[in-house]
Design a protein around this motif. Sequence first.
Motif, mmCIF file in Angstrom:
data_model
loop_
_atom_site.group_PDB
_atom_site.id
_atom_site.type_symbol
_atom_site.label_atom_id
_atom_site.label_comp_id
_atom_site.label_asym_id
_atom_site.label_seq_id
_atom_site.Cartn_x
_atom_site.Cartn_y
_atom_site.Cartn_z
ATOM 1 N N TYR A 83 31.836 -55.364 46.191
ATOM 2 C CA TYR A 83 32.804 -56.431 45.852
ATOM 3 C C TYR A 83 33.050 -56.886 47.405
ATOM 4 O O TYR A 83 33.041 -58.082 47.327
ATOM 5 C CB TYR A 83 34.170 -56.159 45.184
ATOM 6 N N GLN A 84 33.372 -56.060 48.137
ATOM 7 C CA GLN A 84 33.794 -56.500 49.585
ATOM 8 C C GLN A 84 32.463 -57.122 50.256
ATOM 9 O O GLN A 84 32.373 -58.171 50.806
ATOM 10 C CB GLN A 84 34.095 -55.284 50.602
ATOM 11 N N ARG A 85 31.291 -56.445 50.058
ATOM 12 C CA ARG A 85 29.841 -57.174 50.179
ATOM 13 C C ARG A 85 29.720 -58.591 49.876
ATOM 14 O O ARG A 85 29.125 -59.451 50.261
ATOM 15 C CB ARG A 85 28.747 -56.118 49.979
ATOM 16 N N GLN A 86 30.192 -58.825 48.639
ATOM 17 C CA GLN A 86 30.244 -59.869 47.887
ATOM 18 C C GLN A 86 31.167 -60.977 48.361
ATOM 19 O O GLN A 86 31.106 -62.195 47.864
ATOM 20 C CB GLN A 86 30.448 -59.912 46.318
ATOM 21 N N GLY A 87 32.117 -60.742 49.290
ATOM 22 C CA GLY A 87 33.045 -61.554 50.191
ATOM 23 C C GLY A 87 34.519 -61.707 49.596
ATOM 24 O O GLY A 87 35.172 -62.379 50.008
ATOM 25 N N TYR A 88 34.640 -60.720 48.775
ATOM 26 C CA TYR A 88 36.182 -60.468 48.169
ATOM 27 C C TYR A 88 37.095 -59.815 49.109
ATOM 28 O O TYR A 88 36.696 -59.068 49.706
ATOM 29 C CB TYR A 88 36.015 -59.892 46.765
ATOM 30 N N GLN A 89 38.119 -60.225 49.097
ATOM 31 C CA GLN A 89 39.215 -59.747 50.172
ATOM 32 C C GLN A 89 40.219 -58.890 49.483
ATOM 33 O O GLN A 89 40.990 -58.414 49.828
ATOM 34 C CB GLN A 89 39.859 -61.012 50.680
#
Length: 154
Positions: free
Chosen positions: A148-154
């Motif tokens: 999820y972090q790689r997908q841009g979620y903070q």
Amino acid sequence: MTRLFAMTTCLGVVALALFLPAAQAADTCPENLSHLSEEMDALLEGVHVKEFKRTMRSVLQASIPQAIQRADGIKEQITFLQKEIQHQVRVEKSADFIARDVSGNPDGPLKPCKRPEENGYCNTVERYFMAKAANLANRAFLKALKCYQRQGYQ
């Protein structure tokens, strides 16, 4: 002691399931950890604490996107999980060493005890299986968080 350990062991898993950051599920990131059910069930055969078993099985079915919506930040959760995994690895290694030393079985897989056996060896082997189960779920949640972090979620 086993019940107390069971509750603290799943702290990382439960905390993660309840406190992940807000995000929308990406197609490549897992929705839940149900794909681990068979492996988890094999580990839980060595655990007799019903609450722990129930918690671990429910964690595998929990919605990762919903958990993400209720949390404070992926970065903080990743840091927390990495520390929890390190702790459980130490618990697992310690329990493995003690059980093998007591049993005189230096090789091969540890065998779970049957209930109602209650002794130091059985409690140690159960702790070993609990640590392995917690880390199975924690590692999979950590992998999902990084996705999820790689997908841009903070």
